[in-house]
Design a protein around this motif. Structure first.
Motif, mmCIF file in Angstrom:
data_model
loop_
_atom_site.group_PDB
_atom_site.id
_atom_site.type_symbol
_atom_site.label_atom_id
_atom_site.label_comp_id
_atom_site.label_asym_id
_atom_site.label_seq_id
_atom_site.Cartn_x
_atom_site.Cartn_y
_atom_site.Cartn_z
ATOM 1 N N HIS A 33 4.600 84.002 27.898
ATOM 2 C CA HIS A 33 4.031 84.935 28.872
ATOM 3 C C HIS A 33 4.678 86.309 28.711
ATOM 4 O O HIS A 33 5.740 86.430 28.118
ATOM 5 C CB HIS A 33 4.363 84.487 30.296
ATOM 6 C CG HIS A 33 3.846 83.148 30.683
ATOM 7 N ND1 HIS A 33 2.711 82.971 31.415
ATOM 8 C CD2 HIS A 33 4.337 81.900 30.458
ATOM 9 C CE1 HIS A 33 2.518 81.671 31.636
ATOM 10 N NE2 HIS A 33 3.481 81.005 31.058
ATOM 11 N N GLU A 105 8.989 83.615 30.163
ATOM 12 C CA GLU A 105 8.469 84.917 30.598
ATOM 13 C C GLU A 105 9.216 85.995 29.818
ATOM 14 O O GLU A 105 10.437 86.117 29.920
ATOM 15 C CB GLU A 105 8.721 85.135 32.098
ATOM 16 C CG GLU A 105 7.742 84.458 33.013
ATOM 17 C CD GLU A 105 6.374 85.149 33.101
ATOM 18 O OE1 GLU A 105 6.197 86.251 32.503
ATOM 19 O OE2 GLU A 105 5.498 84.580 33.761
ATOM 20 N N HIS A 148 -0.634 82.015 27.668
ATOM 21 C CA HIS A 148 -1.269 81.865 28.975
ATOM 22 C C HIS A 148 -2.779 82.160 28.887
ATOM 23 O O HIS A 148 -3.609 81.476 29.495
ATOM 24 C CB HIS A 148 -0.582 82.852 29.940
ATOM 25 C CG HIS A 148 -0.937 82.668 31.373
ATOM 26 N ND1 HIS A 148 -0.317 83.363 32.379
ATOM 27 C CD2 HIS A 148 -1.856 81.876 31.985
ATOM 28 C CE1 HIS A 148 -0.832 83.003 33.545
ATOM 29 N NE2 HIS A 148 -1.766 82.115 33.334
ATOM 30 N N CYS A 175 -2.171 87.912 29.342
ATOM 31 C CA CYS A 175 -0.817 87.388 29.119
ATOM 32 C C CYS A 175 -0.709 86.480 27.886
ATOM 33 O O CYS A 175 -1.505 85.561 27.774
ATOM 34 C CB CYS A 175 -0.401 86.621 30.371
ATOM 35 S SG CYS A 175 1.238 85.944 30.336
HETATM 36 ZN ZN LIG Z 1 1.360 84.505 32.046
#
Ligand SMILES: [Zn+2]
Length: 270
Positions: A33, A105, A148, A175
Motif C-alpha cells: 500500500h 503501508e 490494494h 493504492c
Molecule cells: Zn491501500
C-alpha cells in the motif's frame, strides 16, 4: 487487548528481528500500500516517524473504528521500517482480503506527480517483500505479492484484464500508487517490481531461514501424497497425534518436508 508497541528498525535490524522471531500465523500474501497522506512533506524533524505511527493509529481507531493501527508494517522515506500491528495479528489492509496477509503501508504518495520515492525507500520496500517471501515460503506471483488496487471494495479481485487496462476507475483506490515501481497494474508488478524482489531473494537466501509451523495430525489415518492434490499417489500414512512440520501451504494442502514432495490435506491438521 493492549495496543501495539511500535518499533522503528533499520532494514538490517528488522532482518535480525524477523530471523530471530517465530510467528504462529500462516502467512500467504503480502499487501503493498501507500499512505497517500501523510506524504513525504509531512515527515519533519518535529513530526517524525514515531509521530506518524501514533497519528495513523489515532486515525484508524477514531475515524475508522478499528481496534488498533491497521497495518503490520510502515516503511519511511529514510528507509526505516516501523513494526506496527504485530505480525501474528491479522491486519486491516484490504477489506475482505486480510486473512493470511501481512499489510505493508509505504509512507508517501506514489501516484503520478506525487512523491519521488527515495532510493533508500525503494530498497527498503524491495527488501521487505523479499524477506517475507523467504521467511514465509511465498512464491513471487500476483496471488502472493499484491497491490490494494487489484481488489474491489468487498475484497474480491478484479479480472487481470480490468486491472491491466486501467479500468478499475472509482471502484478502488489507486493504492500503492499509479507510479509505484512503474505503475499499479499486474503487468507492471511482474515487469518492474517482482524482478527486483527476486534479485534480493537471491542475495538474502542463506542468511534467512524459512519459518516453519508445527502441527498435529487429527485424523485416524492421514495420507501423505506426492503433491498438493488427491490425484497424487499416497506415499505413506501418518497416525493421529503425529507432529508434522509445515514448510509451505498451497490450495489447502501443506508440504511437510523441506526436501521431498510430501503433502497432506491441511484441514486434517490442528
Ligand atoms: Zn491501500
Amino acid at each position: 487487548m493492549s495496543l501495539a508497541q511500535f518499533y522503528i528498525y533499520s532494514p538490517l535490524d528488522f532482518q535480525k528481528y524477523v530471523m530471530n522471531s517465530h510467528f504462529s500465523r500462516q502467512i500467504t500474501v503480502i499487501q503493498n500500500h501507500h499512505t497517500w497522506s501523510p506524504g513525504y512533506r509531512d515527515v519533519t524533524p518535529n513530526n517524525g516517524e514515531m509521530y506518524w505511527l501514533e497519528a495513523m493509529r489515532n486515525f484508524h481507531i477514531k475515524d475508522r473504528g478499528w481496534s488498533d493501527i491497521g497495518q503490520n508494517i510502515t516503511t519511511f522515506p529514510s528507509g526505516n521500517i516501523g513494526l506496527c500491528r504485530p505480525i501474528d495479528i491479522t491486519p486491516a489492509g484490504i477489506f475482505g482480503a486480510n486473512h493470511g496477509a501481512i499489510c505493508i503501508e509505504n509512507l508517501g504518495n506514489f501516484d503520478t506527480r506525487g512523491d519521488y520515492m527515495t532510493p533508500s525507500h525503494r530498497a527498503s520496500i524491495v527488501f521487505l517483500n523479499a524477506l517475507f517471501c523467504i521467511k514465509f515460503s511465498l512464491e513471487l506471483n500476483k496471488e502472493q505479492i499484491v497491490y490494494h488496487h487489484w481488489f474491489n471494495r468487498t475484497g474480491k479481485r478484479f479480472s487481470d484484464d480490468k486491472i491491466n487496462n486501467n479500468q478499475v476507475g472509482d471502484e478502488q483506490k489507486t493504492c500503492p500508487g499509479t507510479a509505484f515501481f512503474g505503475t499499479n497494474t499486474i503487468t507492471s508488478a511482474e515487469a518492474n517490481f517482482y524482478p527486483l524482489i527476486q534479485n534480493k531473494i537471491t542475495e538474502l537466501k542463506g542468511q534467512v531461514q524459512p519459518s516453519t509451523l508445527i502441527k498435529k495430525v487429527k485424523a485416524d489415518v492421514l495420507n501423505v501424497r506426492g503433491g498438493p492434490g488427491l490425484n497424487f499417489p499416497v506415499l505413506h500414512t501418518l497416525t493421529n497425534g503425529t507432529e508434522v512440520t509445515i514448510y509451505t501451504v498451497f490450495n489447502g494442502w501443506s508440504k511437510i518436508s523441506s526436501t521431498a514432495d510430501e503433502w497432506v490435506f491441511s484441514t486434517l491438521l490442528s
